[in-house]
Design a protein around this motif. Structure first.
Motif, PDB file in Angstrom:
ATOM      1  N   LEU A 150      -3.158  -6.094   2.321  1.00 17.17           N
ATOM      2  CA  LEU A 150      -1.828  -6.420   2.850  1.00 17.17           C
ATOM      3  C   LEU A 150      -1.290  -8.037   1.762  1.00 17.17           C
ATOM      4  N   PRO A 151      -1.964  -9.043   2.312  1.00 22.16           N
ATOM      5  CA  PRO A 151      -1.283 -10.003   1.975  1.00 22.16           C
ATOM      6  C   PRO A 151      -1.756  -9.987   0.322  1.00 22.16           C
ATOM      7  N   LEU A 152      -2.057  -8.954  -0.360  1.00 24.86           N
ATOM      8  CA  LEU A 152      -2.341  -9.144  -1.975  1.00 24.86           C
ATOM      9  C   LEU A 152      -0.583  -8.434  -1.999  1.00 24.86           C
ATOM     10  N   ILE A 153      -1.104  -6.959  -1.229  1.00 25.43           N
ATOM     11  CA  ILE A 153       0.411  -6.028  -1.028  1.00 25.43           C
ATOM     12  C   ILE A 153       1.934  -6.654  -1.215  1.00 25.43           C
ATOM     13  N   ILE A 154       2.343  -7.692  -0.078  1.00 23.33           N
ATOM     14  CA  ILE A 154       3.292  -8.663   0.371  1.00 23.33           C
ATOM     15  C   ILE A 154       3.703  -9.009  -1.052  1.00 23.33           C
ATOM     16  N   LEU A 155       2.293 -10.071  -1.533  1.00 21.73           N
ATOM     17  CA  LEU A 155       2.705 -11.202  -2.681  1.00 21.73           C
ATOM     18  C   LEU A 155       3.490  -9.805  -3.779  1.00 21.73           C
ATOM     19  N   TRP A 156       2.913  -9.247  -3.993  1.00 21.32           N
ATOM     20  CA  TRP A 156       3.768  -7.808  -5.144  1.00 21.32           C
ATOM     21  C   TRP A 156       4.765  -7.650  -5.120  1.00 21.32           C
ATOM     22  N   LEU A 157       4.980  -6.908  -3.887  1.00 25.89           N
ATOM     23  CA  LEU A 157       6.543  -6.583  -3.461  1.00 25.89           C
ATOM     24  C   LEU A 157       6.924  -7.340  -2.954  1.00 25.89           C
ATOM     25  N   GLY A 158       6.400  -7.871  -2.421  1.00 30.59           N
ATOM     26  CA  GLY A 158       7.916  -8.778  -1.309  1.00 30.59           C
ATOM     27  C   GLY A 158       7.699  -8.458   0.214  1.00 30.59           C
ATOM     28  N   ILE A 159       8.449  -8.931   1.212  1.00 26.63           N
ATOM     29  CA  ILE A 159       7.868  -8.675   2.079  1.00 26.63           C
ATOM     30  C   ILE A 159       9.467  -7.798   2.616  1.00 26.63           C
ATOM     31  N   GLY A 160       9.426  -7.093   3.214  1.00 26.43           N
ATOM     32  CA  GLY A 160       9.903  -5.569   3.357  1.00 26.43           C
ATOM     33  C   GLY A 160       9.245  -5.053   4.438  1.00 26.43           C
ATOM     34  N   GLU A 161       9.954  -3.359   4.099  1.00 26.22           N
ATOM     35  CA  GLU A 161       9.318  -1.866   4.786  1.00 26.22           C
ATOM     36  C   GLU A 161       8.166  -2.090   3.631  1.00 26.22           C
ATOM     37  N   MET A 162       8.284  -2.176   1.962  1.00 20.77           N
ATOM     38  CA  MET A 162       7.077  -1.804   1.484  1.00 20.77           C
ATOM     39  C   MET A 162       5.733  -1.519   1.352  1.00 20.77           C
ATOM     40  N   PRO A 163       5.520  -2.748   2.006  1.00 19.30           N
ATOM     41  CA  PRO A 163       3.965  -3.030   2.272  1.00 19.30           C
ATOM     42  C   PRO A 163       4.005  -2.913   3.206  1.00 19.30           C
ATOM     43  N   LYS A 164       4.039  -2.115   4.369  1.00 18.27           N
ATOM     44  CA  LYS A 164       4.123  -1.889   5.135  1.00 18.27           C
ATOM     45  C   LYS A 164       3.488  -0.194   4.759  1.00 18.27           C
ATOM     46  N   VAL A 165       4.871   0.634   4.088  1.00 15.64           N
ATOM     47  CA  VAL A 165       4.643   1.794   3.806  1.00 15.64           C
ATOM     48  C   VAL A 165       3.385   2.028   2.575  1.00 15.64           C
ATOM     49  N   THR A 166       3.431   1.152   2.666  1.00 15.17           N
ATOM     50  CA  THR A 166       2.314   1.912   0.769  1.00 15.17           C
ATOM     51  C   THR A 166       1.140   1.157   1.690  1.00 15.17           C
ATOM     52  N   ILE A 167       1.058   0.488   2.319  1.00 12.50           N
ATOM     53  CA  ILE A 167      -0.841  -0.015   2.901  1.00 12.50           C
ATOM     54  C   ILE A 167      -1.139   1.375   4.041  1.00 12.50           C
TER      55      ILE A 167
END
Length: 263
Positions: free
Chosen positions: A123-140
């Motif tokens: 998740l921290p890496l995905i937040i770094l890639w996609l930013g803060i918002g809904e996308m990191p949570k949906v992606t994980i």
């Protein structure tokens, strides 16, 4: 020495007996009654285990203020999109892996090497890639759903009886018809097993992601009231997650019964 006919008949009747639909309701009701009795007798302090009646009272209050629905809808939005994306991609990739030997040889080792990694650790890496918002949570969530579905779909395709495939080809079925009428129906039980497994995984990742990087949602609500030591409202979130898991499972079971009446 052969068994008496009556003994065999009794065994068959035992295996074929129908369980009443209310049996599962009785189990849950009995657990709730036992829970209430334990709390009323003060065997466990209310701070550590609030009574179901107290949880229900706070749940009604949260419904009246709109707090519960606000967090519920935020979680349903995330888990709905993430589950759908992961399931669709998992089924498609699993079918491709099952049909193509080249793809199987190249991609399957990658899938099995990434699968054991705890998805929430990414998740921290995905937040770094996609930013803060809904996308990191949906992606994980989508990642957590994808792997059990793709593995079960792949296994389902590989376990289809080759005799059925050869028979269909012998009678002149096209490649598309063999896939649509033989391979896909034959692999559906394993696909649904993966979907059911992924449903529980999606809720686990939903709560974890919301506890780390969300202001709204059931996970964020549970964390908030846990920090405040308001265990009745914390348990509202926990029981709501339990109810969602039950509904997901029942919904998938209903869909499986419709698509696989022979099972």
């Amino acid at each position: 020495m052969t068994e008496p006919r009556q003994t065999i008949t009794n065994r068959v009747a035992f295996l074929e007996q129908r369980i009443p639909k209310y049996a599962s309701v009785l189990g849950i009701t009995g657990l709730l009654l036992l829970w209430e009795i334990i709390c009323r007798l003060n065997i466990v302090p209310p701070l550590f285990l609030p009574a179901p009646s107290a949880i229900l009272t706070d749940a009604w209050e949260m419904i009246a203020t709109g707090e519960l629905f606000k967090n519920l809808f935020a979680s349903l939005y995330r888990v709905g999109i993430g589950y759908a994306l992961g399931a669709v991609l998992g089924i498609v990739i699993g079918l491709i892996l099952g049909f193509s030997r080249w793809t199987d040889a190249i991609v399957t080792p990658i899938v099995y090497s990434i699968y054991p990694i705890p998805k929430i650790a990414l998740l921290p890496l995905i937040i770094l890639w996609l930013g803060i918002g809904e996308m990191p949570k949906v992606t994980i969530i989508a990642l957590g759903v994808f792997f059990p579905v793709v593995i079960n779909t792949f296994s389902g395709v590989k376990n289809v009886d080759p005799i059925l495939i050869k028979a269909a080809v012998t009678f002149g079925s096209s490649h598309a018809n063999v896939i649509r009428k033989v391979i896909l129906p034959g692999s559906l039980p394993m696909i649904f097993a993966g979907l059911k497994l992924a449903a529980g995984t999606s809720l686990l990742l939903l709560v974890s992601a919301e506890m780390i990087a969300a202001q709204q949602g059931i996970g964020a609500m549970v964390l908030h009231y846990g920090n405040l030591m308001i265990t009745t409202k914390l348990m509202v979130g926990v029981l709501l997650l339990s109810l969602l898991g039950l509904l997901f499972n029942r919904g998938l079971q209903w869909l499986e019964n419709k698509l696989l009446p022979w099972k």
